[in-house]
Design a protein around this motif. Structure first.
Motif, PDB file in Angstrom:
ATOM      1  N   LEU A 191     -18.821  35.558  88.967  1.00  0.00           N
ATOM      2  CA  LEU A 191     -17.907  36.498  88.040  1.00  0.00           C
ATOM      3  C   LEU A 191     -17.504  37.624  88.879  1.00  0.00           C
ATOM      4  N   SER A 192     -18.112  37.806  90.058  1.00  0.00           N
ATOM      5  CA  SER A 192     -17.877  38.969  90.727  1.00  0.00           C
ATOM      6  C   SER A 192     -16.430  38.870  91.519  1.00  0.00           C
ATOM      7  N   ALA A 193     -15.926  37.594  91.637  1.00  0.00           N
ATOM      8  CA  ALA A 193     -14.774  37.047  92.183  1.00  0.00           C
ATOM      9  C   ALA A 193     -13.689  37.581  91.292  1.00  0.00           C
ATOM     10  N   PHE A 194     -13.775  37.943  89.716  1.00  0.00           N
ATOM     11  CA  PHE A 194     -13.002  38.239  89.031  1.00  0.00           C
ATOM     12  C   PHE A 194     -13.219  39.943  88.527  1.00  0.00           C
ATOM     13  N   ALA A 195     -13.751  40.512  89.395  1.00  0.00           N
ATOM     14  CA  ALA A 195     -14.071  42.027  89.085  1.00  0.00           C
ATOM     15  C   ALA A 195     -12.837  42.941  89.127  1.00  0.00           C
ATOM     16  N   PRO A 196     -12.534  43.643  88.121  1.00  0.00           N
ATOM     17  CA  PRO A 196     -11.405  44.610  88.137  1.00  0.00           C
ATOM     18  C   PRO A 196     -11.605  45.976  88.826  1.00  0.00           C
TER      19      PRO A 196
END
Length: 486
Positions: free
Chosen positions: A98-103
């Motif tokens: 999920l952190s890979a898609f953090a904006p």
């Protein structure tokens, strides 16, 4: 673990399989959080936030799991190490992916800091508890091997994450290591419990109770299978008395409900007050304060040392062997050697922990006066070696509070440690944003760690001579609990 349902520790056999599985699970879960200092500069450049705000990511991932240790310990006691480890693997892997898609940093604080942090906390409670169940005489060595998984993970992940960032960027790096973390679920399969967890024991007791009730009903029916003839007068009396009897039955039900509520309230009150009773022990209270101060000051170097070296111009670009890796590999040696030392019969684990805290405090104070990269490498090795005292804490807690209260007491101790870990990096980042220098920040960190070590040493020292001469007694008082021999 309670004395009624816990089995004797076996010090070998399947216990070593548990140690290997636990160490591998710790390696997979803590590898990225222990080397978060490699990701920290990347997040600074990507999100353009302040150092204090970005530091919350690293502080939460290391601290939130320890703060939630009482809850994590309760989960292990009720459901067992294997289900908790499986759930922790899902949380760690899911949080990293999920952190890979953090904006933004705020989303990263939730996904990496809170989700991954809670997963690590659940895993830590599960592995420590099941290892202590399987080992007694060799507990120090077993705990040392298990906790080395975190340091080995930090050492290897620091280098691997650097390479993955160069090849795929920080987002691709997080995706790949998130997939690696799914192997924690496989490690859980080897964690065979010594006894059934409390939740399953309660469920079995409830099933036995229901079976007994059904058996009793069948016995009543077999005793009077044919209804007897009831006279008309008795029927009329029963109809007239039905309403008063229903009213009395309602009162009885309400009274029973009130009794159940009072009993539950008393049980919950005792559960809430039990941690307070543990803090009445003087040495245990000193351990909590010391761990808070140690965590407050010793964790920031993992996050800021690499940034310090780059900002001071001591190194250009990324080092082949990052300072975080040196801390991690030295931590492996520290956890193994310190774990072996506390298995020595005359060794006092409380005083040994106090010594490691004092030495770490002195090393932290020397960081601002070190003006070359080689000096920082030496200090990193010293800090890493003495960070091996994390393998001492379960053993020290067992010696002070006893094996029957290990899970609860260790959860409270980790709560204090988690609070220090969570506050340490943001405080150091705030000092840098304020002073534009790390000097005051590391002086503050070193002073906190040094103060904690001295405080614990002074709290345990009055009991030292007494414990060495009275360890053979079966009943021990507060002073005798400090000794590292049961």
């Amino acid at each position: 673990m309670s004395p009624q349902n816990s089995k004797k520790a076996i010090d070998g056999g399947w216990g070593w399989v548990i140690v290997v599985a636990s160490s591998l699970a710790m390696f997979l879960a803590y590898g990225s959080p222990q080397s978060v200092g490699v990701l920290y500069p990347e997040w600074l450049s990507v999100f353009q936030e302040s150092k204090a705000m970005t530091a919350w990511v690293g502080s939460l991932v290391c601290g939130i799991g320890l703060i939630a240790s009482p809850l994590c310990s309760a989960c292990v006691v009720n459901f067992g190490a294997r289900p908790v480890t499986i759930f922790s693997g899902v949380m760690v892997s899911g949080g990293l992916i999920l952190s890979a898609f953090a904006p933004n940093v705020q989303f990263l604080i939730f996904s990496y800091g809170i989700v991954v942090g809670l997963g690590c906390g659940l895993l830590y409670a599960a592995t420590i508890t099941i290892t202590c169940q399987y080992f007694d005489k060799k507990r120090g060595l077993a705990l040392g091997i298990v906790t080395t998984g975190t340091s080995v993970g930090g050492f290897l992940y620091a280098t691997v994450q650097n390479e993955l960032i160069e090849l795929y960027g920080v987002d691709g790096c997080l995706l790949i290591i998130g997939c690696f973390a799914l192997n924690i679920i496989a490690c859980a399969g080897l964690m065979r419990p010594l006894h059934l967890p409390a939740y399953y024991l309660k469920q079995r007791a409830a099933l036995v109770e229901k079976a007994e009730e059904k058996l009793l009903e069948k016995q009543i029916l077999t005793e009077d299978p044919v209804k007897k003839h009831i006279p008309v007068a008795e029927v009329l009396v029963s109809v007239e008395a039905r309403e008063p009897l229903a009213y009395e039955r309602c009162l009885l039900n309400c009274s029973a409900l009130v009794k159940i509520i009072k009993r539950k309230q008393k049980a919950y009150s005792e559960y809430v007050l039990s941690p307070v009773r543990l803090l009445h022990d003087r040495v245990f209270t000193a351990m909590c304060i010391t761990l808070f101060l140690y965590s407050l000051g010793s964790i920031p170097p993992l996050l800021f040392l690499e940034d310090l070296a780059q900002s001071e111009g001591l190194i250009e670009g990324i080092s082949v062997l990052p300072l975080v890796s040196i801390v991690a590999i030295a931590g492996v040696l520290g956890k193994l050697l310190l774990g072996m030392m506390i298995d020595i019969r005359w060794m006092n684990s409380v005083l040994l922990y106090a010594f490691t805290a004092v030495a770490s405090g002195v090393a932290l104070i020397l960081i601002p006066v070190t003006k070359n990269y080689a000096g920082l490498q030496v200090i990193s090795a010293v800090l890493g070696f003495f960070s091996g005292n994390w393998s001492i804490t379960p053993y020290m807690t067992t010696m002070v509070m006893g094996i029957d209260r290990l899970t609860e007491a260790h959860g409270i101790l980790m709560l204090f440690g988690g609070m220090g870990i969570m506050l340490g990096p943001p405080v150091v980042g705030w000092f840098y944003d304020w002073m534009q220098s790390y000097d005051v920040a590391f002086y503050f960190s070193g002073s906190c760690v040094l103060l904690g070590g001295v405080f614990l040493f002074l709290s345990a020292l009055p009991c030292w001579n007494k414990t060495r001469t009275q360890t053979a007694k079966p009943d021990v008082d507060d002073c005798e609990k400090v000794a590292a021999v049961a």
